[in-house]
Every structure is written in C-alpha cells, then in structure tokens.
Design a protein around this motif. Structure first.
Motif, PDB file in Angstrom:
ATOM      1  N   GLY A 111      31.511  25.696  39.933  1.00 21.84           N
ATOM      2  CA  GLY A 111      30.977  25.954  38.597  1.00 21.84           C
ATOM      3  C   GLY A 111      31.942  25.615  37.484  1.00 21.84           C
ATOM      4  O   GLY A 111      31.678  25.926  36.312  1.00 21.84           O
ATOM      5  N   LYS A 112      33.077  24.980  37.819  1.00 28.67           N
ATOM      6  CA  LYS A 112      34.099  24.561  36.847  1.00 28.67           C
ATOM      7  C   LYS A 112      34.568  25.733  35.986  1.00 28.67           C
ATOM      8  O   LYS A 112      34.798  25.606  34.785  1.00 28.67           O
ATOM      9  CB  LYS A 112      33.564  23.429  35.959  1.00 28.67           C
ATOM     10  N   GLY A 113      34.695  26.873  36.659  1.00 26.18           N
ATOM     11  CA  GLY A 113      35.193  28.057  35.979  1.00 26.18           C
ATOM     12  C   GLY A 113      36.456  28.564  36.648  1.00 26.18           C
ATOM     13  O   GLY A 113      37.118  27.844  37.397  1.00 26.18           O
ATOM     14  N   ILE A 114      36.794  29.800  36.398  1.00 35.08           N
ATOM     15  CA  ILE A 114      37.996  30.391  36.963  1.00 35.08           C
ATOM     16  C   ILE A 114      37.606  31.470  37.978  1.00 35.08           C
ATOM     17  O   ILE A 114      36.488  32.001  37.946  1.00 35.08           O
ATOM     18  CB  ILE A 114      38.897  31.025  35.885  1.00 35.08           C
ATOM     19  N   TYR A 115      38.535  31.777  38.860  1.00 32.99           N
ATOM     20  CA  TYR A 115      38.392  32.928  39.744  1.00 32.99           C
ATOM     21  C   TYR A 115      39.535  33.880  39.463  1.00 32.99           C
ATOM     22  O   TYR A 115      40.697  33.468  39.304  1.00 32.99           O
ATOM     23  CB  TYR A 115      38.419  32.533  41.217  1.00 32.99           C
ATOM     24  N   VAL A 116      39.221  35.173  39.383  1.00 31.24           N
ATOM     25  CA  VAL A 116      40.239  36.196  39.199  1.00 31.24           C
ATOM     26  C   VAL A 116      39.798  37.437  39.949  1.00 31.24           C
ATOM     27  O   VAL A 116      38.603  37.723  40.047  1.00 31.24           O
ATOM     28  CB  VAL A 116      40.464  36.497  37.692  1.00 31.24           C
ATOM     29  N   ARG A 117      40.746  38.161  40.512  1.00 31.82           N
ATOM     30  CA  ARG A 117      40.409  39.396  41.217  1.00 31.82           C
ATOM     31  C   ARG A 117      40.547  40.585  40.267  1.00 31.82           C
ATOM     32  O   ARG A 117      41.546  40.708  39.547  1.00 31.82           O
ATOM     33  CB  ARG A 117      41.314  39.598  42.421  1.00 31.82           C
ATOM     34  N   ALA A 118      39.549  41.464  40.281  1.00 30.98           N
ATOM     35  CA  ALA A 118      39.572  42.668  39.451  1.00 30.98           C
ATOM     36  C   ALA A 118      40.380  43.752  40.145  1.00 30.98           C
ATOM     37  O   ALA A 118      40.281  43.934  41.355  1.00 30.98           O
ATOM     38  CB  ALA A 118      38.158  43.164  39.184  1.00 30.98           C
ATOM     39  N   ASP A 119      41.183  44.440  39.361  1.00 30.04           N
ATOM     40  CA  ASP A 119      41.898  45.610  39.876  1.00 30.04           C
ATOM     41  C   ASP A 119      41.877  46.663  38.776  1.00 30.04           C
ATOM     42  O   ASP A 119      41.043  46.622  37.880  1.00 30.04           O
ATOM     43  CB  ASP A 119      43.325  45.235  40.301  1.00 30.04           C
ATOM     44  N   ASN A 120      42.794  47.603  38.827  1.00 27.69           N
ATOM     45  CA  ASN A 120      42.796  48.674  37.835  1.00 27.69           C
ATOM     46  C   ASN A 120      43.625  48.342  36.602  1.00 27.69           C
ATOM     47  O   ASN A 120      43.876  49.215  35.761  1.00 27.69           O
ATOM     48  CB  ASN A 120      43.295  49.982  38.469  1.00 27.69           C
ATOM     49  N   SER A 121      44.040  47.080  36.470  1.00 26.94           N
ATOM     50  CA  SER A 121      44.722  46.623  35.260  1.00 26.94           C
ATOM     51  C   SER A 121      43.719  45.815  34.430  1.00 26.94           C
ATOM     52  O   SER A 121      42.557  45.672  34.789  1.00 26.94           O
ATOM     53  CB  SER A 121      45.930  45.756  35.619  1.00 26.94           C
TER      54      SER A 121
END
Length: 310
Positions: free
Chosen positions: A238-248
């Motif tokens: 999808g020509k986007g970014i991946y990021v993992r969610a955490d408590n920050s």
C-alpha cells in the motif's frame, strides 16, 4: 394570616394608624420575586437550549479511513490493558491531530462494516470510536482485505485531497488476500499505513466475564501472535509505513508524520447549526431578582417617605 393577626389586636384601621411603616403589598411583592428567582434557577439548572448559531467552516485537509480489527484476538493482553484498548487510545489521539481532516471508521473481523462514514465531525468520530468492541461483528475471523476494500469504497474518488487508510490489526489474516487489496489502493493513489497491535511472543485470549482462555477444538489454549511479516507486506504493497503500537507515543508520531506528507486540498465548506445555551441569561435574571428582593424591605422606608415625590 397577617390580617387575622392584626384583627386580633383591634380595629384594622386603628391598628394601621399605629403602624405607619407597615406595608401590606411589600411582603407580597418580595414573595413573588423570590418565587420567580427560584423558578429561574431551576430552569437554569436544566440548561435550556434554543435559538441557533451558525458557523461557516472552510477546511483544507486530507481524507483518512481508519480500519480497526475487532476480532477476538484483539482481546489479548500482550500489550496493556489489551490490544483493542491500545488501538483505541492511539486512534483517539490521532483523531485529535486530524482536526482539519475528514475521518471515517471501518471495523472488521470475519467481515468488514462501516462504523462511521467519512465526516469532518471529530467529536462524532471519537464517540463512535469509544463504542467499538469485539462484540460488534458476530462472524469471527480477520478479513483485512475486505476492510481495505470497504475503506477504499468509502473514500471520495473525486477528491483532490490526499487519501489514506490507517489499518490497526494484529496481522492474523485468515479470510482473504490483503496484499492484493493494498496494491489496488496504492494504484488508486491511496496510501495504506499499518499499525501492528500486540507482540510476536503473543498471549492467550481471555474469555469475557470469566477467568478462562479461549481453546481450540482439541482443548488447547489458543495463543495469538502479532504477525509482523504480514503487516509489513501489506504496508509495502500500500506504499505506506508499518509501525508497532506499544504504550509509548512512537506509533502515533510515526502515523501522524506519514499522513502529514499527503497533499491537502479544500474538502468542504460546512455550515454548522447549533442550539445556543440559555442558562447564563436565566442565571443573571435570577440574580437580579434576588438582588431586588434584598433591597425591598417588608416595611416602608422612613427615610424615603420624607421625600415628596409628587
């Protein structure tokens, strides 16, 4: 009652002459002033609203469809308090940052549904977001491709504003081809950002209202894992970014920065019509009535009576 008490002392006319400062009308006036003030205070506490206020709003922004995974695996507690709550907290903060943009919400499990059509009403978006739960869709599974397709259809194809889909999921896709759906979105100029919720180590899935965990047909406890590889492949397609969610707030900043790269455009001119609050006016009126009630004495004022007004 006062007249009866006066009559007990003798002839009312004679008693009246002995009390030159007595006023029969002032106590009545003070009673009705106090009654009116109390009535206004009660009405003010009810916070009446009437009349309208209009505001023309000119917006320059982007269009964002938010797709939220509400499958049972989002109840896992490998992130605190659980995956779905972490996703909702992140989205609530993201909506605050998208104050000039249009937002829509899609929820999905084994199928996808539009929770909120594209709108500029951020208050409504947060209200709908707060109501999201894993009980919304009875057909369980994780149909990420359907969520992307439905989000794609919900975005205005004629808009000149930048368009994006923000997908929040644990990446456990079992229903369809999410990568092909993301490629189709990118082909139409719509970026797909993916936020992974959970951990690769995973955790069991609690059963609501019990101390037990979900089990498979063989009676083994089901452990759900964040599929980061799937999430990364969807974001790349999808020509986007991946990021993992955490408590920050790292995921929030990353997604917001990604969306800021999209071109803004006039997306609508809206005229809002709202009811005006009237409790302040009623409160002031009640205050003045109470003030007048305090000034007026029950007896005639001898000092004022010295003046010949007519």
């Amino acid at each position: 009652m006062k007249r009866k008490n006066i009559a007990r002392f003798g002839n009312p006319e004679l008693v009246k002459s002995l009390m030159p400062n007595y006023s029969s009308s002032r106590p009545v006036v003070k009673f009705y002033l106090l009654l009116a003030a109390m009535t206004l205070i009660i009405l003010a506490l009810a916070r009446p609203q009437f009349g309208t206020g209009t505001e023309t709003v000119k917006r320059h922004g982007i269009q964002v469809m938010i797709a939220v995974d509400v499958s049972n695996s989002m109840r896992a507690t490998d992130v605190s308090p659980d995956r779905l709550d972490v996703a909702k907290q992140l989205l609530s903060s993201l909506i605050d940052k998208l104050s000039n943009d249009q937002i829509g919400i899609v929820v999905f499990a084994g199928e996808a549904q539009v929770q909120l059509p594209i709108t500029s009403d951020n208050i409504a978006a947060k209200m709908f977001l707060s109501n999201i739960s894993t009980n919304m869709i009875s057909y369980q599974g994780t149909a990420i491709g359907s969520a992307i397709d439905l989000s794609l259809k919900s975005l205005a194809s004629t808009s000149k504003a930048g368009r994006a889909i923000v997908l929040l999921t644990d990446g456990e896709n079992f229903e369809d081809n999410a990568i092909d759906a993301a490629k189709l979105a990118a082909k139409k100029g719509i970026m797909v950002d993916v936020v992974g919720v959970g951990t690769p180590q995973g955790s069991p899935i609690p059963i609501s209202g019990t101390m037990s965990y979900m089990k498979d047909q063989q009676g083994n406890v089901v452990v759900t894992h964040l599929n980061e590889q799937m999430c990364k492949e969807i974001a790349a397609a999808g020509k986007g970014i991946y990021v993992r969610a955490d408590n920050s707030d790292n995921a929030l900043r990353a997604v917001n920065n990604s969306l800021q790269q999209l071109a803004t455009a006039p997306i609508e001119n809206e005229v809002y019509s709202t009811s005006n609050e009237q409790f302040v006016n009623l409160a002031w009126l009640a205050f003045f009535l109470l003030l007048i009630d305090m000034i007026i004495l029950e007896r005639k004022n001898k000092w004022i009576n010295q003046f010949k007004w007519f």
